[in-house]
Scaffold this motif. Sequence first.
Motif, PDB file in Angstrom:
ATOM      1  N   VAL A   1       0.830  -1.208   0.000  1.00 59.10           N
ATOM      2  CA  VAL A   1       0.000   0.000   0.000  1.00 59.10           C
ATOM      3  C   VAL A   1       0.867   1.262   0.000  1.00 59.10           C
ATOM      4  CG1 VAL A   1      -1.682   1.329   1.327  1.00 59.10           C
ATOM      5  CG2 VAL A   1      -1.959  -1.137   1.108  1.00 59.10           C
ATOM      6  N   ALA A   2       1.945   1.240   0.765  1.00 60.38           N
ATOM      7  CA  ALA A   2       2.793   2.428   0.908  1.00 60.38           C
ATOM      8  C   ALA A   2       3.622   2.709  -0.339  1.00 60.38           C
ATOM      9  CB  ALA A   2       3.713   2.263   2.112  1.00 60.38           C
ATOM     10  N   GLY A   3       3.697   1.750  -1.264  1.00 56.64           N
ATOM     11  CA  GLY A   3       4.489   1.945  -2.467  1.00 56.64           C
ATOM     12  C   GLY A   3       5.950   1.602  -2.304  1.00 56.64           C
ATOM     13  N   THR A   4       6.296   0.947  -1.189  1.00 63.20           N
ATOM     14  CA  THR A   4       7.687   0.563  -0.953  1.00 63.20           C
ATOM     15  C   THR A   4       7.912  -0.929  -1.152  1.00 63.20           C
ATOM     16  OG1 THR A   4       7.274   0.216   1.413  1.00 63.20           O
ATOM     17  CG2 THR A   4       7.990   2.420   0.731  1.00 63.20           C
ATOM     18  N   GLY A   5       6.830  -1.664  -1.468  1.00 65.32           N
ATOM     19  CA  GLY A   5       6.914  -3.117  -1.503  1.00 65.32           C
ATOM     20  C   GLY A   5       6.772  -3.719  -2.874  1.00 65.32           C
ATOM     21  N   ASN A   6       5.898  -4.728  -2.991  1.00 68.22           N
ATOM     22  CA  ASN A   6       5.811  -5.551  -4.198  1.00 68.22           C
ATOM     23  C   ASN A   6       4.799  -5.067  -5.219  1.00 68.22           C
ATOM     24  OD1 ASN A   6       6.526  -7.588  -1.759  1.00 68.22           O
ATOM     25  ND2 ASN A   6       7.543  -8.214  -3.654  1.00 68.22           N
ATOM     26  N   ASP A   7       4.173  -3.929  -4.998  1.00 66.53           N
ATOM     27  CA  ASP A   7       3.212  -3.419  -5.975  1.00 66.53           C
ATOM     28  C   ASP A   7       3.953  -2.952  -7.228  1.00 66.53           C
ATOM     29  OD1 ASP A   7       1.059  -2.431  -7.318  1.00 66.53           O
ATOM     30  OD2 ASP A   7       0.594  -0.827  -5.895  1.00 66.53           O
ATOM     31  N   SER A   8       3.525  -3.436  -8.389  1.00 67.73           N
ATOM     32  CA  SER A   8       4.154  -3.017  -9.647  1.00 67.73           C
ATOM     33  C   SER A   8       3.754  -1.598 -10.035  1.00 67.73           C
ATOM     34  CB  SER A   8       3.782  -3.993 -10.773  1.00 67.73           C
ATOM     35  OG  SER A   8       2.373  -4.068 -10.921  1.00 67.73           O
ATOM     36  N   ARG A   9       2.767  -1.025  -9.324  1.00 68.11           N
ATOM     37  CA  ARG A   9       2.359   0.378  -9.534  1.00 68.11           C
ATOM     38  C   ARG A   9       2.478   1.106  -8.193  1.00 68.11           C
ATOM     39  NH1 ARG A   9      -3.529  -0.340 -11.422  1.00 68.11           N
ATOM     40  NH2 ARG A   9      -3.498   1.948 -11.270  1.00 68.11           N
ATOM     41  N   PRO A  10       3.696   1.384  -7.751  1.00 71.87           N
ATOM     42  CA  PRO A  10       3.903   1.873  -6.383  1.00 71.87           C
ATOM     43  C   PRO A  10       3.308   3.235  -6.091  1.00 71.87           C
ATOM     44  CG  PRO A  10       5.937   2.019  -7.662  1.00 71.87           C
ATOM     45  CD  PRO A  10       4.967   1.223  -8.488  1.00 71.87           C
ATOM     46  N   TYR A  11       2.984   4.013  -7.109  1.00 69.82           N
ATOM     47  CA  TYR A  11       2.472   5.366  -6.859  1.00 69.82           C
ATOM     48  C   TYR A  11       0.943   5.428  -6.866  1.00 69.82           C
ATOM     49  CZ  TYR A  11       7.342   6.425  -7.627  1.00 69.82           C
ATOM     50  OH  TYR A  11       8.713   6.440  -7.544  1.00 69.82           O
ATOM     51  N   ARG A  12       0.291   4.286  -6.978  1.00 67.11           N
ATOM     52  CA  ARG A  12      -1.179   4.294  -6.942  1.00 67.11           C
ATOM     53  C   ARG A  12      -1.657   4.719  -5.559  1.00 67.11           C
ATOM     54  NH1 ARG A  12      -3.490  -1.397  -8.160  1.00 67.11           N
ATOM     55  NH2 ARG A  12      -1.378  -2.114  -8.628  1.00 67.11           N
ATOM     56  N   SER A  13      -2.828   5.315  -5.511  1.00 65.75           N
ATOM     57  CA  SER A  13      -3.435   5.679  -4.233  1.00 65.75           C
ATOM     58  C   SER A  13      -4.926   5.385  -4.306  1.00 65.75           C
ATOM     59  CB  SER A  13      -3.193   7.154  -3.899  1.00 65.75           C
ATOM     60  OG  SER A  13      -3.767   7.990  -4.878  1.00 65.75           O
ATOM     61  N   LEU A  14      -5.510   5.162  -3.146  1.00 64.13           N
ATOM     62  CA  LEU A  14      -6.930   4.845  -3.053  1.00 64.13           C
ATOM     63  C   LEU A  14      -7.683   6.055  -2.510  1.00 64.13           C
ATOM     64  CD1 LEU A  14      -6.690   1.266  -1.465  1.00 64.13           C
ATOM     65  CD2 LEU A  14      -6.963   1.845  -3.870  1.00 64.13           C
ATOM     66  N   ASN A  15      -8.621   6.563  -3.287  1.00 58.47           N
ATOM     67  CA  ASN A  15      -9.477   7.653  -2.825  1.00 58.47           C
ATOM     68  C   ASN A  15     -10.445   7.077  -1.789  1.00 58.47           C
ATOM     69  OD1 ASN A  15     -11.805   9.354  -2.596  1.00 58.47           O
ATOM     70  ND2 ASN A  15     -11.245  10.375  -4.497  1.00 58.47           N
ATOM     71  N   PRO A  16     -10.341   7.469  -0.509  1.00 55.18           N
ATOM     72  CA  PRO A  16     -11.156   6.818   0.519  1.00 55.18           C
ATOM     73  C   PRO A  16     -12.647   7.006   0.326  1.00 55.18           C
ATOM     74  CG  PRO A  16      -9.996   8.722   1.414  1.00 55.18           C
ATOM     75  CD  PRO A  16      -9.437   8.478   0.057  1.00 55.18           C
ATOM     76  N   VAL A  17     -13.063   8.161  -0.200  1.00 54.50           N
ATOM     77  CA  VAL A  17     -14.495   8.388  -0.405  1.00 54.50           C
ATOM     78  C   VAL A  17     -15.019   7.491  -1.520  1.00 54.50           C
ATOM     79  CG1 VAL A  17     -16.245  10.064  -1.088  1.00 54.50           C
ATOM     80  CG2 VAL A  17     -14.443  10.725   0.509  1.00 54.50           C
ATOM     81  N   ARG A  18     -14.303   7.425  -2.632  1.00 53.14           N
ATOM     82  CA  ARG A  18     -14.736   6.544  -3.719  1.00 53.14           C
ATOM     83  C   ARG A  18     -14.746   5.091  -3.276  1.00 53.14           C
ATOM     84  NH1 ARG A  18     -11.422   9.065  -8.882  1.00 53.14           N
ATOM     85  NH2 ARG A  18     -12.582  11.032  -9.033  1.00 53.14           N
ATOM     86  N   GLN A  19     -13.737   4.687  -2.502  1.00 50.67           N
ATOM     87  CA  GLN A  19     -13.717   3.327  -1.987  1.00 50.67           C
ATOM     88  C   GLN A  19     -14.932   3.063  -1.100  1.00 50.67           C
ATOM     89  OE1 GLN A  19     -11.026   0.667  -2.118  1.00 50.67           O
ATOM     90  NE2 GLN A  19     -10.859   1.765  -4.056  1.00 50.67           N
ATOM     91  N   ALA A  20     -15.246   4.021  -0.246  1.00 54.60           N
ATOM     92  CA  ALA A  20     -16.399   3.862   0.646  1.00 54.60           C
ATOM     93  C   ALA A  20     -17.697   3.760  -0.142  1.00 54.60           C
ATOM     94  CB  ALA A  20     -16.458   5.041   1.619  1.00 54.60           C
ATOM     95  N   GLU A  21     -17.866   4.629  -1.131  1.00 50.69           N
ATOM     96  CA  GLU A  21     -19.104   4.621  -1.916  1.00 50.69           C
ATOM     97  C   GLU A  21     -19.238   3.342  -2.736  1.00 50.69           C
ATOM     98  OE1 GLU A  21     -19.671   9.456  -2.418  1.00 50.69           O
ATOM     99  OE2 GLU A  21     -18.801   8.278  -4.060  1.00 50.69           O
ATOM    100  N   ARG A  22     -18.118   2.756  -3.116  1.00 49.72           N
ATOM    101  CA  ARG A  22     -18.179   1.527  -3.916  1.00 49.72           C
ATOM    102  C   ARG A  22     -18.404   0.293  -3.051  1.00 49.72           C
ATOM    103  NH1 ARG A  22     -13.544  -0.655  -8.222  1.00 49.72           N
ATOM    104  NH2 ARG A  22     -14.645  -2.588  -8.782  1.00 49.72           N
ATOM    105  N   TYR A  23     -17.718   0.210  -1.928  1.00 49.44           N
ATOM    106  CA  TYR A  23     -17.749  -1.031  -1.143  1.00 49.44           C
ATOM    107  C   TYR A  23     -18.636  -0.953   0.102  1.00 49.44           C
ATOM    108  CZ  TYR A  23     -13.934  -2.223  -4.239  1.00 49.44           C
ATOM    109  OH  TYR A  23     -13.169  -2.472  -5.366  1.00 49.44           O
ATOM    110  N   ASP A  24     -19.154   0.224   0.398  1.00 47.79           N
ATOM    111  CA  ASP A  24     -20.136   0.403   1.473  1.00 47.79           C
ATOM    112  C   ASP A  24     -21.211   1.355   0.953  1.00 47.79           C
ATOM    113  OD1 ASP A  24     -21.327   0.233   4.007  1.00 47.79           O
ATOM    114  OD2 ASP A  24     -20.225   2.005   4.725  1.00 47.79           O
ATOM    115  N   PRO A  25     -21.898   0.978  -0.137  1.00 48.41           N
ATOM    116  CA  PRO A  25     -22.730   1.932  -0.877  1.00 48.41           C
ATOM    117  C   PRO A  25     -23.855   2.555  -0.069  1.00 48.41           C
ATOM    118  CG  PRO A  25     -23.118  -0.327  -1.623  1.00 48.41           C
ATOM    119  CD  PRO A  25     -21.906  -0.368  -0.751  1.00 48.41           C
ATOM    120  N   ASP A  26     -24.414   1.825   0.885  1.00 45.37           N
ATOM    121  CA  ASP A  26     -25.500   2.415   1.673  1.00 45.37           C
ATOM    122  C   ASP A  26     -25.034   2.904   3.049  1.00 45.37           C
ATOM    123  OD1 ASP A  26     -25.068   0.019   2.926  1.00 45.37           O
ATOM    124  OD2 ASP A  26     -27.047  -0.834   2.477  1.00 45.37           O
TER     125      ASP A  26
END
Length: 440
Positions: free
Chosen positions: A365-390
């Motif tokens: 998650v921090a971009g220091t490990g095994n992610d091949s896209r280390p600079y990706r970030s998760l928008n917490p609001v979009r994540q919440a609306e997608r995975y906790d829609p109600d």
Amino acid sequence: MSRRTAVVLFTRDLRVHDHPALATACAAFDRVVPLYVLDPALADRSPNRTRFLHQSLAGLREALRERGGDLVVRRGDPVAETIRLAREVDAEGVGLSADVSRYAHRRERRLREECDRHRLFLRLFPGVTVVEPGALRPAGGDHYRVFSPYHRSWLAARWREELAAPKRVELPDGVRVGRLPALPAGESPQAAEGGEGPGRRRLDRWLATLDRYDDIHDDMAGDETSRLSPYLRFGCLSPLAVANRAGDRNGPFVRQLCWRDFYYQVTAAFPEISTKAYRRGATEDWRYDAEAMAAWTEGRTGMPIVDAGMRQLRAQGWMHNRARLITAGYLTKVLGLDWRPGVEVFSRWLLDGDVANNSGNWQWVAGTGNDSRPYRSLNPVRQAERYDPDGRYVRRWVPELASVPGKAVHQPWRLPDELRRTLDYPPPLEVPGADPVWLR
């Protein structure tokens, strides 16, 4: 004719089913001494895990007694206590499940040296993973750095045979078995119960819903993931047995077991995974803010989906996997704080907190490990609306927002002023120099 004896040292393999070291010893020796050493070097790191461990030891002792044996319990240095017991019972050698952490490697090395000095053999066995760390290697490397090629190799690998629990375990006469420790109080009131029995019952219930896993595992409010991770962490369940019962190697649930193996083989090759950036050349320009770190830890950042996850962690000693990604991403990519304190917070509270998966996922998650896209970030609001829609997940763990309707619960700072003032909930943390688009 003399009767042959062996000691089996239990560590993170607290079960009798599919336990290669125990099964092999019971087949090859007349008498087997199952041993667990309460190691003061590992004590008091997590009250939650200590309670789970002690419950698991009680279950292991009961299972061994049902087979005519017992669990010998000692306190102190595991190497010294193992050698002392082996000499007391005139054992020929010691069996041990191989593990991958720096501490486990050091314990293994010291135990081997002492066994050699006392003319005892030491044999290491698989059992902590589905496929042994180091068994799969890319061309020109000692381990896989990226998950996808590891997954392909893992799918094609030949797995070892699953082993039945021994029918009988016989101790030498006169062995002092020792008392189990008193059951301590954990910090999380809703924490799961430890032990092979509870783990096997949970697995049975979970398998009844497995065909729906791909549809439900990211539903945060539904809470229908397996919750088997603590039982895998302590070895109350065999990861191989879980994979076999799940069936389809290509299925999404078995893929999660492959991710677990992946981080174990990474940790075996890179034991500094909890303290040192894995990715070569990783940029670590962290800021330090004690108040922000405390707010994140206590679930009062003002970002509802983050606070919900951190409060679930404290209440249950567990957190939904999607919430782990969101909370870790918020700490590192939004607040800009170092991932290492995050590792420590999770390690204190999580029943399933271990070196390989906890640290490996944090570094991803921090971009220091095994992610091949280390600079990706998760928008917490979009994540919440997608995975906790109600908003049910947020309302469950952040009751201050129970009256906020629908998706508005994910952005309470956008509510009308008169309603917002009635909420006993803080505004989002301010980050110097940052301008998160979701706060505009």
